[in-house]
Enzyme design. Structure first.
Site, mmCIF file in Angstrom:
data_model
loop_
_atom_site.group_PDB
_atom_site.id
_atom_site.type_symbol
_atom_site.label_atom_id
_atom_site.label_comp_id
_atom_site.label_asym_id
_atom_site.label_seq_id
_atom_site.Cartn_x
_atom_site.Cartn_y
_atom_site.Cartn_z
ATOM 1 N N SER A 1 16.579 -5.725 -6.594
ATOM 2 C CA SER A 1 15.178 -5.327 -6.773
ATOM 3 C C SER A 1 14.222 -6.487 -6.507
ATOM 4 C CB SER A 1 14.955 -4.777 -8.187
ATOM 5 O OG SER A 1 15.420 -5.692 -9.157
ATOM 6 N N ASN B 1 17.545 -6.019 -20.117
ATOM 7 C CA ASN B 1 17.009 -4.689 -20.440
ATOM 8 C C ASN B 1 15.729 -4.776 -21.265
ATOM 9 O OD1 ASN B 1 19.301 -3.973 -19.152
ATOM 10 N ND2 ASN B 1 20.358 -3.149 -20.948
ATOM 11 N N THR C 1 -21.028 27.738 -6.693
ATOM 12 C CA THR C 1 -19.769 28.232 -7.257
ATOM 13 C C THR C 1 -19.109 28.953 -6.094
ATOM 14 O OG1 THR C 1 -20.693 30.346 -7.958
ATOM 15 C CG2 THR C 1 -20.776 28.573 -9.569
ATOM 16 N N HIS C 2 -17.788 28.877 -6.011
ATOM 17 C CA HIS C 2 -17.035 29.444 -4.877
ATOM 18 C C HIS C 2 -17.521 28.852 -3.546
ATOM 19 C CE1 HIS C 2 -15.876 32.665 -7.770
ATOM 20 N NE2 HIS C 2 -17.143 32.545 -8.149
ATOM 21 N N SER D 1 -15.037 7.075 16.602
ATOM 22 C CA SER D 1 -13.926 7.726 17.287
ATOM 23 C C SER D 1 -13.605 6.914 18.534
ATOM 24 C CB SER D 1 -14.347 9.147 17.668
ATOM 25 O OG SER D 1 -13.611 9.600 18.784
ATOM 26 N N LYS E 1 -19.383 10.221 17.430
ATOM 27 C CA LYS E 1 -18.792 10.458 16.106
ATOM 28 C C LYS E 1 -19.033 9.325 15.118
ATOM 29 C CE LYS E 1 -16.427 13.346 14.715
ATOM 30 N NZ LYS E 1 -14.994 13.602 14.980
ATOM 31 N N ASN F 1 -17.291 8.956 11.353
ATOM 32 C CA ASN F 1 -16.329 9.680 10.517
ATOM 33 C C ASN F 1 -16.272 9.147 9.080
ATOM 34 O OD1 ASN F 1 -15.560 11.355 12.640
ATOM 35 N ND2 ASN F 1 -14.028 9.882 13.347
ATOM 36 N N GLU G 1 -11.889 10.421 3.080
ATOM 37 C CA GLU G 1 -10.688 11.121 3.558
ATOM 38 C C GLU G 1 -9.424 10.396 3.120
ATOM 39 O OE1 GLU G 1 -11.522 13.298 7.696
ATOM 40 O OE2 GLU G 1 -12.079 11.193 7.716
ATOM 41 N N TYR H 1 19.707 1.942 -21.811
ATOM 42 C CA TYR H 1 19.286 1.539 -20.462
ATOM 43 C C TYR H 1 20.193 2.154 -19.400
ATOM 44 C CZ TYR H 1 18.232 -1.147 -16.309
ATOM 45 O OH TYR H 1 17.902 -1.497 -15.032
ATOM 46 N N GLN I 1 15.286 1.059 -12.740
ATOM 47 C CA GLN I 1 14.784 0.127 -11.728
ATOM 48 C C GLN I 1 13.798 0.823 -10.781
ATOM 49 O OE1 GLN I 1 17.260 -3.182 -10.328
ATOM 50 N NE2 GLN I 1 17.273 -2.170 -8.347
ATOM 51 N N LYS J 1 9.625 0.725 -10.947
ATOM 52 C CA LYS J 1 8.726 -0.354 -10.544
ATOM 53 C C LYS J 1 7.882 -0.039 -9.322
ATOM 54 C CE LYS J 1 11.672 -3.180 -12.911
ATOM 55 N NZ LYS J 1 12.362 -1.896 -13.171
HETATM 56 N N1 ARG Z 1 16.341 -5.021 -12.169
HETATM 57 C C1 ARG Z 1 16.605 -4.321 -13.357
HETATM 58 C C2 ARG Z 1 15.554 -3.198 -13.575
HETATM 59 O O1 ARG Z 1 14.611 -3.233 -12.924
HETATM 60 C C3 ARG Z 1 16.595 -5.245 -14.516
HETATM 61 C C4 ARG Z 1 17.428 -4.793 -15.663
HETATM 62 C C5 ARG Z 1 18.856 -4.794 -15.270
HETATM 63 N N2 ARG Z 1 19.698 -4.486 -16.356
HETATM 64 C C6 ARG Z 1 20.982 -4.159 -16.219
HETATM 65 N N3 ARG Z 1 21.645 -3.884 -17.291
HETATM 66 N N4 ARG Z 1 21.535 -4.100 -15.028
HETATM 67 O O2 ARG Z 1 15.712 -2.315 -14.382
#
Ligand code: ARG
Length: 490
Positions: free
Chosen positions: A41, A128, A173-174, A295, A301, A303, A308, A335, A340, A343
């Protein structure tokens, strides 16, 4: 060793094993390179670096104070962690996927810097509880940034509303012309939505502001730690009461995404209106060159790309909300690596929310200009004062439904003749009902029908003036009180 291609970590630091030394010696073989990439990660959780360092510094300090390590050891760990912060600021801390994640990357570097002392940092904690802490610290700061972005957006709306306290716009309305309203009233409606957004985010923030650190992997730790110390050092309002819940709660992420989704719903609805208003058909606003795009083919144009894009980007945030709910729903305690996946959703949700709020604030600050002459013409040229004819009769004791039917017939007649209500001479009015008098023309002029809507929360100028004053109070520079905190006059 993490993978065949990975050079062994320096033996001086004693780093061996999977994830470049993060795991124990039970592993004999390195990960398959594709699985190492799949598992890592670090490519995105490096975003949490500052919070990871903050959490580790608080943890090291607490270990020192509790006598788990010496105070001097704690000092040296903290110096090492600050050094990593400096290296990162200088662009010299660039962990690769061998480190797996930001937590291992920092620990690994600390061991490189401090030798075996660095190996003491992780005493009494797990990744964790660490990742949960990092995420909450990160999100808490971002919620504060979103609050500021909402305030800027609201102030931009308020400035336009104040400039248009006397301007009329058709109310729909509508998407059919319904009744004329005050333009400020229309804009104030979006301020109300944004105020609810602020209040919702403040509420979410209370549940982000709970510290999981010290829950360790899932069950707490025999190490004599002091959870209150770390929570306080990190500025958390409280601690999780249950270690299992602490490491497996992602409700706060869902709640945040739900609140952010509503922010985007509001921005997207406003965007849709701006796009319509900017069209030739409506012509209620002109886009300035600051926010409009051209454009590549059609030279004429201009825009409305900004609204949007906001309208389009809203889908990302709703998607993250469903993604998070789905990711969590089947997870047993405590956990699971599935977490993961929270994130990238959070990072992108926050980014999208901040970007869209900023873009919409700029759009209202300098990207569009209302065209009062076009708005005036619009409210003058339709039957949106028909209800007011009925209300005129109601004020003269004609039952509403009877008045309503009479006016319906009148509108039909006008449509056949191709005229408007204001074109009818007094005799025609009086033929319809003897209660009509010479003041009928003045009573159904658009400005008068708006003025007459004096009911609380209505579009009457006096009401709108009061709402503007309240909004000014709530949004005054430096004020972060929401409408709920300020209360409404009852
Ligand atoms: N990269 C992990 C996450 O985002 C960190 C925690 C990992 N914990 C584990 N027991 N493998 O959740």
């Amino acid at each position: 060793m993490a993978a065949e291609s990975t050079p062994p970590s320096p033996s001086s630091s004693g780093v061996t094993g999977g994830a470049a030394g993060g795991w124990s010696d039970r592993f004999e073989q390195g990960l398959h390179p594709a699985i190492e990439r799949f598992n890592a990660s670090i490519g995105f959780d490096i975003t949490l670096l500052q919070e990871d360092l903050d959490g580790s510094i608080a943890h090291a300090r607490m270990l020192g104070r509790c006598g788990v390590i010496t105070e001097q050891e704690a000092d040296r760990l903290i110096e090492g962690l600050e050094m990593i912060r400096q290296e990162a600021a200088a662009g010299a801390f660039q962990p690769t996927i061998e480190a797996e994640d930001v937590h291992f990357a920092v620990e690994r570097r600390l061991i490189e810097l401090l030798g075996s002392l660095g190996k003491k940092l992780h005493t009494g904690r797990s990744r964790n509880d660490q990742v949960g802490t990092d995420l909450r610290l990160w999100l808490r700061r971002r919620i504060d940034a979103i609050e500021q972005a909402l305030l800027r957006f609201e102030r931009a709306l308020l400035a336009q509303a104040e400039a248009h306290a006397d301007t009329l716009i058709p109310g729909y309305t509508h998407l059919q012309r319904a009744q004329p309203i005050c333009l400020a009233h229309h804009l104030l409606a979006y301020i109300e939505m944004a105020e609810r957004d602020r209040s919702r985010l403040a509420d979410v923030r209370r549940r982000v502001d709970i510290c999981p650190l010290g829950a360790a992997a899932l069950a707490g730790t025999p190490v004599p730690i002091d959870r209150r110390q770390t929570a306080e050092a990190l500025g958390f309002a409280s601690l999780y009461a249950n270690s299992l819940d602490a490491v497996s709660d992602r409700d706060f992420a869902v709640e945040f995404m739900a609140a952010a989704s509503l922010v985007l719903v509001h921005l997207s609805r406003l965007s849709e209106e701006v796009i319509l208003w900017a069209s030739e058909e409506f012509g209620f606003i002109a886009l300035t060159d600051r926010c409009a795009t051209g454009s590549s083919l059609m030279p004429q144009k201009k825009n409305p790309d900004v609204p949007e894009l906001v309208r389009g980007k809203s889908g990302r945030v709703f998607g993250h909300l469903i993604g998070l709910l789905t990711m969590i729903k089947g997870l047993p305690l405590a956990y699971n690596k599935d977490f993961q996946e929270d994130k990238e959703a959070l990072f992108d949700g926050v980014r999208t929310c901040l970007d869209c709020l900023e873009a919409m604030a700029i759009l209202f600050e300098e990207g569009l200009v209302f065209r009062p002459e076009r708005l005036e013409r619009a409210v003058e040229s339709d039957f949106s004062n028909a209800t007011d004819v009925a209300d005129y009769l109601v004020a003269r004791d004609v039952p509403f439904r009877e008045a309503y039917q009479l006016v319906g017939g009148l509108v039909k007649g006008c449509l056949q003749e191709g005229i408007l209500l204001r074109d009818l001479p007094l005799e025609r009015w009086q033929q319809l009902h003897p209660a009509f008098e010479a003041d009928i023309h003045a009573a159904i002029a658009p400005r008068q029908v708006v003025r007459a809507r004096r009911s609380e929360g209505g579009t009457g100028f006096e009401q709108v003036g009061q709402q503007l004053a309240l909004a000014r109070l709530r949004l005054g520079q430096g004020s972060s009180a929401t409408s709920e905190q300020c209360g409404r006059a009852v």
